[in-house]
Design an enzyme around this catalytic site. Structure first.
Site, PDB file in Angstrom:
ATOM      1  N   SER A   1      32.215  45.380  70.274  1.00  0.00           N
ATOM      2  CA  SER A   1      30.887  45.845  69.848  1.00  0.00           C
ATOM      3  C   SER A   1      30.302  44.962  68.753  1.00  0.00           C
ATOM      4  CB  SER A   1      30.979  47.290  69.339  1.00  0.00           C
ATOM      5  OG  SER A   1      29.734  47.686  68.798  1.00  0.00           O
TER       6      SER A   1
ATOM      7  N   THR B   1      28.002  54.635  72.649  1.00  0.00           N
ATOM      8  CA  THR B   1      27.912  53.689  73.750  1.00  0.00           C
ATOM      9  C   THR B   1      28.771  54.176  74.909  1.00  0.00           C
ATOM     10  OG1 THR B   1      28.007  51.337  74.322  1.00  0.00           O
ATOM     11  CG2 THR B   1      29.728  52.153  72.827  1.00  0.00           C
TER      12      THR B   1
ATOM     13  N   LYS C   1      27.380  58.442  76.432  1.00  0.00           N
ATOM     14  CA  LYS C   1      25.965  58.750  76.146  1.00  0.00           C
ATOM     15  C   LYS C   1      25.508  60.071  76.775  1.00  0.00           C
ATOM     16  CE  LYS C   1      24.376  53.977  75.547  1.00  0.00           C
ATOM     17  NZ  LYS C   1      23.381  52.972  75.986  1.00  0.00           N
TER      18      LYS C   1
ATOM     19  N   ASN D   1      21.983  57.771  72.439  1.00  0.00           N
ATOM     20  CA  ASN D   1      22.754  56.674  71.839  1.00  0.00           C
ATOM     21  C   ASN D   1      22.693  56.693  70.314  1.00  0.00           C
ATOM     22  OD1 ASN D   1      20.193  55.657  71.265  1.00  0.00           O
ATOM     23  ND2 ASN D   1      20.706  53.561  71.874  1.00  0.00           N
TER      24      ASN D   1
ATOM     25  N   ALA E   1      19.577  51.922  89.345  1.00  0.00           N
ATOM     26  CA  ALA E   1      19.074  53.290  89.159  1.00  0.00           C
ATOM     27  C   ALA E   1      20.101  54.150  88.423  1.00  0.00           C
ATOM     28  CB  ALA E   1      18.714  53.913  90.510  1.00  0.00           C
TER      29      ALA E   1
ATOM     30  N   ALA F   1      21.551  53.229  82.563  1.00  0.00           N
ATOM     31  CA  ALA F   1      20.879  52.200  81.770  1.00  0.00           C
ATOM     32  C   ALA F   1      19.403  52.125  82.121  1.00  0.00           C
ATOM     33  CB  ALA F   1      21.545  50.844  81.991  1.00  0.00           C
TER      34      ALA F   1
END
Length: 276
Positions: A16, A65, A69, A90, A132, A135
């Site tokens: 991260s 993350t 989420k 988030n 789809a 995200a």
């Protein structure tokens, strides 16, 4: 004086960039805080326990993350309209009454990177979104509120794209498509919201999808051009971007929610890019 504590929770988490980004924001804005990465086991109850433990120890806010989420969306007591539609959270913060608030800053991050950092005009443009999943769902409201003339969601499983198009139809002209049915169409902005770049692949896209002076944006980022960016270059796209700016911009919005101060993102994007 006790230093305010923040963190990002996910699994995996060791790569991260969030601790670096928020530390840079804090230095730049002279805010006293600590920000760390916390690896959480993937069972749902472990995540809820980790959040409560963090809050009870005096933690002020969290970034969430993959893969938590959606669970974060369920956990919080109050969600913004944006988070409600995104189906994912988030950013979490805790108020003085111990109420958990949730926001989704991913879409804001994408739009700010495109429009503020790169002067991409979205209003009255034809936009194609690939994928789809979660995200894509997370970015659609801010994207549609930028008023493209058309937004097409393309996905292998068309029914998933159709569900998203239906969910967001009240915000603009949004339709669903298979990848094959895109042939013969062209777009001003193509956003890759699939995770295919992580596997070194791209969705099955026809030639000729990019308009003259068109933009291609991969929500993934890497130290070299992603497969989607390579495809865009081969197709003659004028402007080709990865998602690092989106990452920093969504972090900046989280930072603003927590600290009520807006950091300057440009030097942070440059610094993080140089760390690759």
């Amino acid at each position: 004086m006790i230093t305010d504590q923040y963190a990002v929770m996910g699994n995996p988490i060791e790569h991260s960039k969030s601790p670096l980004i928020h530390t840079l924001f804090a230095q730049q804005t002279e805010q006293s805080l600590n920000y760390k990465a916390i690896l959480v086991e993937t069972q749902n109850d472990k995540f809820v326990t980790a959040v409560k433990k963090f809050q009870q120890a005096g933690g002020r806010g969290l970034n969430i993350t993959v893969p938590f989420k959606q669970i974060a969306w369920e956990l919080v007591d109050k969600r913004s309209e944006q988070a409600e539609l995104a189906g994912a959270v988030n950013t979490i913060w805790f108020d003085s009454q111990d109420i958990y608030h949730g926001e989704n800053t991913d879409g804001i991050g994408l739009i700010r990177d495109l429009t503020k950092n790169h002067n991409c005009l979205i209003q009255d443009k034809k936009v194609l979104v690939l994928g789809a999943g979660g995200a894509v769902r997370g970015i659609l409201e801010p994207l549609l509120k930028a008023h493209p003339i058309q937004c097409v969601i393309a996905n292998r499983t068309v029914s998933k794209a159709e569900k998203l198009a239906e969910l967001f139809a009240h915000l603009g002209q949004v339709t669903a498509s298979s990848y094959g049915a895109l042939a013969g169409q062209s777009y001003d902005l193509i956003i890759n919201g699939t995770s295919t770049s992580l596997q070194g692949k791209i969705p099955p896209l026809a030639d000729g999808l990019i308009n003259q002076n068109g933009w291609c944006y991969d929500m993934m980022y890497a130290n070299t051009a992603t497969p989607f960016m390579q495809w865009a270059n081969n197709q003659g796209a004028t402007n080709i971007l990865d998602g690092l700016g989106m990452l920093v911009e969504q972090a900046a919005e989280s930072f603003y929610i927590w600290r009520k101060i807006k950091p300057n993102t440009a030097p942070v994007i440059q610094h993080v890019r140089e760390q690759f």
